[in-house]
Structures are given as structure tokens and as C-alpha cells.
Design a protein around this motif. Structure first.
Motif, mmCIF file in Angstrom:
data_model
loop_
_atom_site.group_PDB
_atom_site.id
_atom_site.type_symbol
_atom_site.label_atom_id
_atom_site.label_comp_id
_atom_site.label_asym_id
_atom_site.label_seq_id
_atom_site.Cartn_x
_atom_site.Cartn_y
_atom_site.Cartn_z
ATOM 1 N N LEU A 2 2.960 -23.345 31.807
ATOM 2 C CA LEU A 2 3.980 -23.781 30.770
ATOM 3 C C LEU A 2 5.507 -23.346 31.191
ATOM 4 C CD1 LEU A 2 4.073 -25.394 27.950
ATOM 5 C CD2 LEU A 2 4.051 -23.061 26.915
ATOM 6 N N ARG A 3 6.368 -24.345 31.418
ATOM 7 C CA ARG A 3 7.850 -23.684 31.593
ATOM 8 C C ARG A 3 8.537 -23.701 30.216
ATOM 9 N NH1 ARG A 3 9.614 -28.674 34.890
ATOM 10 N NH2 ARG A 3 8.500 -29.693 33.328
ATOM 11 N N VAL A 4 9.061 -22.550 30.024
ATOM 12 C CA VAL A 4 9.572 -22.179 28.650
ATOM 13 C C VAL A 4 11.063 -22.017 28.958
ATOM 14 C CG1 VAL A 4 9.751 -20.778 26.665
ATOM 15 C CG2 VAL A 4 7.654 -21.537 27.582
ATOM 16 N N GLY A 5 12.004 -22.360 27.985
ATOM 17 C CA GLY A 5 13.496 -21.840 27.955
ATOM 18 C C GLY A 5 13.842 -21.269 26.646
ATOM 19 N N ILE A 6 14.569 -20.148 26.787
ATOM 20 C CA ILE A 6 14.964 -19.649 25.661
ATOM 21 C C ILE A 6 16.435 -19.896 25.155
ATOM 22 C CG2 ILE A 6 15.099 -17.187 24.391
ATOM 23 C CD1 ILE A 6 13.052 -16.160 26.337
ATOM 24 N N TYR A 7 16.214 -20.001 23.978
ATOM 25 C CA TYR A 7 18.061 -20.268 23.444
ATOM 26 C C TYR A 7 18.341 -19.345 22.308
ATOM 27 C CZ TYR A 7 18.072 -24.912 25.185
ATOM 28 O OH TYR A 7 17.990 -26.145 26.318
ATOM 29 N N GLY A 8 19.365 -18.199 23.081
ATOM 30 C CA GLY A 8 19.733 -17.163 22.123
ATOM 31 C C GLY A 8 18.795 -15.994 22.525
ATOM 32 N N VAL A 9 19.673 -14.948 23.439
ATOM 33 C CA VAL A 9 18.962 -13.660 23.726
ATOM 34 C C VAL A 9 19.688 -12.520 23.166
ATOM 35 C CG1 VAL A 9 17.907 -14.561 25.931
ATOM 36 C CG2 VAL A 9 20.604 -14.001 25.905
ATOM 37 N N GLY A 10 19.989 -12.763 22.046
ATOM 38 C CA GLY A 10 20.508 -11.617 21.092
ATOM 39 C C GLY A 10 19.650 -10.496 20.808
ATOM 40 N N HIS A 11 19.494 -9.776 19.699
ATOM 41 C CA HIS A 11 18.412 -8.684 19.283
ATOM 42 C C HIS A 11 17.147 -9.245 19.406
ATOM 43 C CE1 HIS A 11 17.076 -4.997 17.487
ATOM 44 N NE2 HIS A 11 16.588 -6.182 16.459
ATOM 45 N N LEU A 12 16.733 -10.385 18.635
ATOM 46 C CA LEU A 12 15.254 -10.889 18.444
ATOM 47 C C LEU A 12 15.118 -11.674 19.693
ATOM 48 C CD1 LEU A 12 12.824 -11.114 16.945
ATOM 49 C CD2 LEU A 12 13.638 -12.973 15.639
ATOM 50 N N VAL A 66 13.630 -21.247 20.393
ATOM 51 C CA VAL A 66 14.861 -21.190 19.420
ATOM 52 C C VAL A 66 14.934 -19.934 18.664
ATOM 53 C CG1 VAL A 66 16.648 -22.317 18.301
ATOM 54 C CG2 VAL A 66 14.866 -23.767 19.682
ATOM 55 N N VAL A 67 16.080 -19.000 19.272
ATOM 56 C CA VAL A 67 16.389 -17.773 18.573
ATOM 57 C C VAL A 67 17.672 -17.676 18.283
ATOM 58 C CG1 VAL A 67 15.384 -15.228 18.595
ATOM 59 C CG2 VAL A 67 14.497 -16.778 20.191
ATOM 60 N N THR A 68 18.181 -18.703 17.765
ATOM 61 C CA THR A 68 19.766 -18.799 17.502
ATOM 62 C C THR A 68 20.151 -18.675 16.196
ATOM 63 O OG1 THR A 68 19.573 -21.282 17.434
ATOM 64 C CG2 THR A 68 20.139 -20.345 19.611
ATOM 65 N N PRO A 69 21.283 -18.483 15.691
ATOM 66 C CA PRO A 69 21.541 -18.618 14.324
ATOM 67 C C PRO A 69 21.225 -19.935 13.453
ATOM 68 C CG PRO A 69 23.521 -17.843 15.547
ATOM 69 C CD PRO A 69 22.406 -18.289 16.446
ATOM 70 N N THR A 70 20.681 -19.480 12.257
ATOM 71 C CA THR A 70 20.067 -20.464 11.570
ATOM 72 C C THR A 70 20.765 -21.790 11.501
ATOM 73 O OG1 THR A 70 18.957 -18.883 10.105
ATOM 74 C CG2 THR A 70 18.865 -21.206 9.175
#
Length: 324
Positions: A2-12, A66-70
Motif C-alpha cells: 500500500l503506497r501512502v503519502g502524508i500531508y502535514g508532518v508537524g507535531h502529530l 491528512v494531518v493538516t490544519p482543520t
């Protein structure tokens, strides 16, 4: 794979990144983050490709996290769903109810899997009672946190209380009858502390208190139902059940009490709390739902339902909020 991309690599986002790396059968394609300093740190530490174009990362993936601002959730999620990509999105599902409803509709039309990051569903203390018959008639919740500027772009309702709203809606199999709420803005322009009473059509009542300006941390839920009390401590990962003893009860501490109808035997049990990482468990559940074509544990409709109650609470607080 499963190829996964992360959006937002801040604290969480970094927590998510670390946990994805431990899940077999996952290829981390890369990440997108507009903040150069953060992106440079992550690229160097994890040897992970930084994509400068959000669409390019999406096109290279099967699923995105998706770990970006709401307030950015809708645009990122909607674009991914339209491209046929599976979506894991941190809570809350979206910034507005209109956006949340649109995401639900888009997900339905596309057939992709969407999971909302209500991580407390995977908290070991809650998992410890998953096989217990939960039929609460009164629920008391306290979720208190020390002030942290991170996440204050939304109210304490959407920041903290929504965790407990989701848990309660998953337990109480009844529609909401009425909501009363009050809130105080102390450190920000939105409620920082709130008290809420939710009444359900089946007679269950839930009292919730959330604060992000507390001197101490607390994440406790107490469930009261016929012949039983269940205490769940999400912070210390402990669970306690006190109930009338049944013949098949084992590994419990018991004692007798005198009641108006005679002597009754009370059993006190501490269910086995699994040693699991809640974030890893929720990401693994998302992966499994994709591969097995099953319903995600916290799907888009669950996310919408939690948001609906949260926004009803905000409407009740409304313009009457007390500002310190």
C-alpha cells in the motif's frame, strides 16, 4: 504494497509517520508540507521524499494520511477522493458541516475508504471493554488539558470534546433528543472550557466537561447502567468495572452489601488492558479496511455525526459565550 503519502508532518504528523514505518506492507512514498524548516528536518531525519506539489504526491499514492490544519481538510480530502485515493483524515472530518456533508457524499459516490482519526476508539482502556455489554443511562466525562497554542484555531469542542462525543455516539444507540451547553473563552477567541449536557431519546444523559486551560490533565469517562459502573481512564490506560456478581464471573474481587431487598454480592474487575499503540492501531485498521474491502472503524458518517453534535453544541453556546 500500500503506497501512502502524508500531508502535514508537524507535531502529530511525525507520530503518524513513525507508526506508518512500523506497519508491514506499507510503502511511504513521501510527504507534502508547506513549511520549509519542518520539511527539511523530516527529509533529513527520515530520508523521505518531500513533494513540492500536492497533486504529484497524490497521484503517486494509493492512500493519503491528512494531518493538516482543520480548515484545509476539505480541499485535500475532496481532491484525493475525486482521484480515487483512500483517505485517512485527522479529526474533525472537516471545518464546516457543509464541507463534511460534501465529503460524505463524495466518498459514497467514489467507493473509496475514508477513516476519521478519532484515536480514542483505539485507546487500550476503551478496547478493554469492547466485549462488555455497554448500555449506559448516565455518562460523566472530564477531558482536561494544559494550555497549548497548537490546535487553538478551533474551539475546545472541536479540539478535545469531539473525542468523547464520538465515543458516546458509538456506545449510545439512540438519537440525540436535546443539548444544553455553556462555554467560556479565556485564552482564545473561541470556547476554551465548556460544559455540555446531552439527552438521548432512550433516556440516557451525558454530561461532558472539556478544558484546555487546566492545571492538570484528565481524560476520564464514567458509565452508569443497570447493575453496573464502568470507569475508563484514557490517560492512565486503566479500566474498572463494578457490578452485581454473576455466577460465571472469575478473577474478580467481590464483597457483600446489605440492601433494602437483601444481601447482594458486588464484583470489582479490572479488565485486561491490551498493550497497544492507539495511533498505530488506527492506521493499521485503515490499511486492513482497504485491503479487505471492509467498513472503516470510524467512517465518514461517524465523523459527520460527531461534527453534527459538536456544531449543535457550538450553536447552543453561540453569542452568549462569556469572554474573560
Amino acid at each position: 504494497m500500500l503506497r501512502v503519502g502524508i500531508y502535514g508532518v508537524g507535531h502529530l504528523g511525525k507520530f503518524h509517520l513513525n507508526n506508518w514505518k512500523e506497519i508491514p506492507g506499507v510503502e511511504l512514498v513521501g510527504f507534502f508540507d508547506p513549511h520549509d524548516d519542518t520539511a527539511k528536518e523530516v527529509s533529513e531525519k527520515y530520508q523521505l521524499v518531500r513533494f513540492l506539489d500536492a497533486d504529484s504526491l497524490m497521484d503517486a499514492c494509493d492512500a493519503i494520511d491528512v494531518v493538516t490544519p482543520t480548515n484545509t481538510h476539505f480541499d485535500v480530502c475532496a481532491n484525493a477522493i475525486k482521484k480515487g485515493k483512500h483517505v485517512f483524515v485527522e479529526k474533525p472530518l472537516a471545518h464546516t458541516m457543509q464541507e463534511a456533508r460534501q465529503l460524505v457524499q463524495l466518498t459514497k459516490e467514489s467507493g473509496v475508504k475514508l477513516q476519521v482519526g478519532h484515536v480514542e476508539r483505539f485507546n487500550p482502556a476503551f478496547l478493554a471493554v469492547k466485549d462488555t455489554q455497554l448500555k449506559p443511562m448516565f455518562i460523566e466525562v472530564h477531558r482536561l488539558a494544559q494550555f497549548n497554542p497548537r490546535g487553538t484555531e478551533v474551539s475546545v469542542i472541536l479540539d478535545l470534546m469531539i473525542h468523547d462525543i464520538d465515543i458516546i455516539l458509538s456506545i449510545v444507540k439512540s438519537d440525540v433528543k436535546s443539548i444544553s451547553a455553556s462555554g467560556v473563552a479565556v485564552m482564545t477567541e473561541t470556547p476554551d472550557i465548556a460544559n455540555v449536557r446531552i439527552e438521548f431519546h432512550n433516556g440516557c444523559v451525558a454530561n461532558l466537561t472539556s478544558s484546555r486551560i487546566s492545571m492538570k490533565k484528565m481524560r476520564k469517562m464514567r458509565l452508569f447502567q443497570k447493575d453496573a459502573y464502568i470507569g475508563i481512564d484514557f490517560l492512565t490506560k486503566k479500566t474498572e468495572i463494578i457490578k452485581l456478581k454473576e455466577p460465571n464471573d472469575s478473577n474478580v474481587f467481590s464483597f457483600d452489601i446489605e440492601t433494602g431487598t437483601g444481601v447482594k454480592t458486588i464484583a470489582v474487575a479490572n479488565p485486561l488492558v491490551p498493550e497497544v499503540n492507539a495511533i498505530k492501531e488506527e492506521l493499521l485498521a485503515f490499511k486492513n479496511a482497504i485491503e479487505q474491502n471492509t467498513r472503516t472503524v470510524v467512517n465518514e458518517r461517524d465523523g459527520l455525526a460527531a461534527m453534527d453534535v459538536a456544531h449543535q453544541i457550538l450553536d447552543k453556546i453561540g453569542n452568549n459565550i462569556i469572554r474573560d
